[in-house]
Design a protein around this motif. Structure first.
Motif, mmCIF file in Angstrom:
data_model
loop_
_atom_site.group_PDB
_atom_site.id
_atom_site.type_symbol
_atom_site.label_atom_id
_atom_site.label_comp_id
_atom_site.label_asym_id
_atom_site.label_seq_id
_atom_site.Cartn_x
_atom_site.Cartn_y
_atom_site.Cartn_z
ATOM 1 N N ILE A 191 -1.369 -0.202 -3.540
ATOM 2 C CA ILE A 191 -1.461 0.286 -2.167
ATOM 3 C C ILE A 191 -2.933 0.476 -1.817
ATOM 4 C CG2 ILE A 191 -0.852 2.130 -0.545
ATOM 5 C CD1 ILE A 191 1.561 2.731 -2.287
ATOM 6 N N LYS A 232 -2.889 4.102 2.430
ATOM 7 C CA LYS A 232 -2.577 5.449 1.949
ATOM 8 C C LYS A 232 -3.009 6.494 2.982
ATOM 9 C CE LYS A 232 -1.369 7.673 -1.985
ATOM 10 N NZ LYS A 232 -0.084 7.475 -2.670
ATOM 11 N N THR A 233 -4.190 6.287 3.559
ATOM 12 C CA THR A 233 -4.713 7.222 4.545
ATOM 13 C C THR A 233 -3.886 7.198 5.821
ATOM 14 O OG1 THR A 233 -6.938 6.836 3.648
ATOM 15 C CG2 THR A 233 -6.801 7.955 5.766
ATOM 16 N N SER A 245 -0.749 6.329 6.144
ATOM 17 C CA SER A 245 0.545 6.938 5.834
ATOM 18 C C SER A 245 0.451 8.459 5.825
ATOM 19 C CB SER A 245 1.037 6.434 4.474
ATOM 20 O OG SER A 245 2.242 7.069 4.103
ATOM 21 N N ILE A 250 -8.198 9.766 -2.205
ATOM 22 C CA ILE A 250 -6.787 9.379 -2.319
ATOM 23 C C ILE A 250 -5.945 10.495 -1.722
ATOM 24 C CG2 ILE A 250 -4.941 8.736 -3.915
ATOM 25 C CD1 ILE A 250 -7.172 7.714 -5.806
ATOM 26 N N GLU A 307 -2.919 12.237 -1.008
ATOM 27 C CA GLU A 307 -1.531 12.422 -1.436
ATOM 28 C C GLU A 307 -0.856 13.490 -0.567
ATOM 29 O OE1 GLU A 307 -0.222 10.489 -3.489
ATOM 30 O OE2 GLU A 307 -1.726 9.778 -4.908
#
Length: 229
Positions: free
Chosen positions: A34, A39-40, A42, A112, A114
């Protein structure tokens, strides 16, 4: 009150990740298949943000191609820095000039992001509006950084950031800004550090502490370590 627009900084050269970033923009590097940018995006979507503005410069065509294919319900607007890269502050100012919005979440995609950050970002948003702030940074104690080499950026005392004494806190790459903080700036190309230093002088730079483990793509060495982690 809420924030409707998030900004993602995607213009940088990523020189500390050469040779990878000579062909691939840093936001398009992958962790577990990914991309950092995906990721950001999302993560921002889970914060119920309506719109993303994203600046480009280095390998901008590859960022644009990726954004055109990304699976998201959020409207994403791309804004190029222009003939020269504008640095972090200039890039942000160039984006916010294009909207009537006043308050923005800003993200660096080399962290990252999360789901365990959602709690802290939402709490930071609430505090920002409650205290009528113009700039607040999400920070983490440097002891929580995956990259143990990082020096601290700030000292955090009673919710305010300074650069005095022991700098035990690292900027995570997420902040909230009001566009008024740029009102006295005349130049196009400048670092956010210049803005933060002015805010510190006026005792107006605020910080909010995340308790998460901080995973940030500092350089090629750390990127490879995270891939193996």
């Amino acid at each position: 009150m809420q924030i409707n627009t998030a900004l993602i900084l995607c213009a940088g050269f990523g020189k500390r990740l050469h040779p990878l970033t000579q062909e691939i923009p840093k936001p398009l590097l992958k962790i577990k298949e990914i991309t950092l940018l995906e990721k950001t995006v999302s993560f921002i979507e889970k914060l119920k943000i309506n719109k993303i503005m994203l600046n480009t410069f280095h390998l901008s065509n590859k960022i644009e191609e990726f954004v055109n294919k990304i699976n998201t319900k959020i409207k994403i607007e791309l804004i190029n820095d222009g003939n020269e890269i504008l640095d972090t502050g200039g890039g942000i100012l160039n984006m916010v000039r294009n909207t009537s919005e006043k308050d923005f979440l800003v993200f660096n995609p080399d962290t990252i992001w999360e789901d365990n950050y959602i709690k802290y970002v939402q709490e930071m948003i609430d505090l920002y509006f409650k205290q009528k702030m113009e700039n607040i940074l999400l920070v983490v104690n440097k002891d929580s950084s995956f990259d143990e080499r990082l020096n601290g950026d700030f000292n955090l005392v009673d919710g305010k950031l300074t650069k005095q004494n022991n700098r035990n806190f690292v900027y995570t790459g997420c902040q909230i800004i009001n566009k008024n903080i740029f009102s006295k700036i005349q130049k196009k190309n400048f670092s956010m550090n210049e803005v933060w230093n002015e805010q510190i002088k006026n005792s107006k730079l605020f910080g909010y502490e995340s308790k998460n483990k901080f995973l940030h793509i500092t350089d090629l060495n750390i990127y490879n370590k995270i891939l193996k982690n």
